[in-house]
Design an enzyme around this catalytic site. Sequence first.
Site, PDB file in Angstrom:
ATOM      1  N   ARG A  10       7.020   8.145  -2.412  1.00 29.70           N
ATOM      2  CA  ARG A  10       5.834   7.477  -1.903  1.00 29.70           C
ATOM      3  C   ARG A  10       6.186   6.053  -1.505  1.00 29.70           C
ATOM      4  O   ARG A  10       6.932   5.360  -2.193  1.00 29.70           O
ATOM      5  CB  ARG A  10       4.709   7.466  -2.948  1.00 29.70           C
ATOM      6  N   HIS A  44       8.301  10.937   7.682  1.00 24.11           N
ATOM      7  CA  HIS A  44       7.690  11.759   6.628  1.00 24.11           C
ATOM      8  C   HIS A  44       7.975  13.245   6.877  1.00 24.11           C
ATOM      9  O   HIS A  44       7.074  14.074   6.941  1.00 24.11           O
ATOM     10  CB  HIS A  44       6.181  11.522   6.543  1.00 24.11           C
TER      11      HIS A  44
END
Length: 306
Positions: free
Chosen positions: A221, A269
């Site tokens: 994250r 991502h």
Amino acid sequence: MRVLYAAPAAGWDEWAPALQAACPEMELLRDGDPASFDALIYAPGYPEDGSTLDFSRFTRARVVQSLWAGVERIVTNPTLTQPLCRMVDPGLAQGMAEYCTGWALRAHLGMDAFAQDGTWRNALVPPLTTERQVVVLGMGEMGRSVATMLSGIGFAVTGWSQSGRPVEGIAMLGGASLDQALARAQILISLLPDTARTRDLLNHQRLMQLPEGATLINAGRGTVLVEADLIAALDAGHLGHAVLDVFRTEPLPPTHPFWSHPKITVTSHVAADTRTVTAAPVAAANLRRAMAGEPLLYLVDRSRGY
């Protein structure tokens, strides 16, 4: 059983057939009376009007099954009283292991040093993997998969988690031993979730604890990393390179300094993705468990946030 597909409509054509094939006894619907549903299949971005989902209306629901591994966008919803299960998808774990292994090998072998400029660089011989220390922060399902794959090709792997719970075949550190873990991390891989405890964990002080020339791979994250502190550590020459797949703001704005920094590689991502073929059976198993009153798989601990 009646199940609400509480996820963005764009994924319906992919998810609905896979979920219904894995759980044919389920009636999967996109809307209806909230009080009529036995369970919810959830993904961030729902409701699509930007409002907050009121889980209190789903008085009959026995489980909320997330399609995402991360649950930070839902776990703090005060109306959520139903059991919440995160997605632990074998395909997701394998994809993450392959991503981290690929970039770790690139850093280990020094592949980027071989510019195609006619210069013979015969002295750039890398050490063996057994001589390279890799540390994985976050030893959940994905962390264990990454650590196992890296260990399997010879890297000296240490895992770190808050609990320090043993993992077969991997040296483990926990809790207060974070500084010890960082000090040995020639390649540091962060797979930590987004929680109050992990936010800004990799700040200036901790980045400077890494060995000189270390590589950082962040595929967990973006909130774990203090962005300005990373740039400062790279500019000072203390860190050698950073591979970043997750960010505080996504998509990463085109003007963000990460894009143009010579020691940062940005990926969009893509480290791991939930795959319907392997994830749908996991969701189906939890739906059946909920209906039978059996213990649920991958139940979220709300006090920890994951």
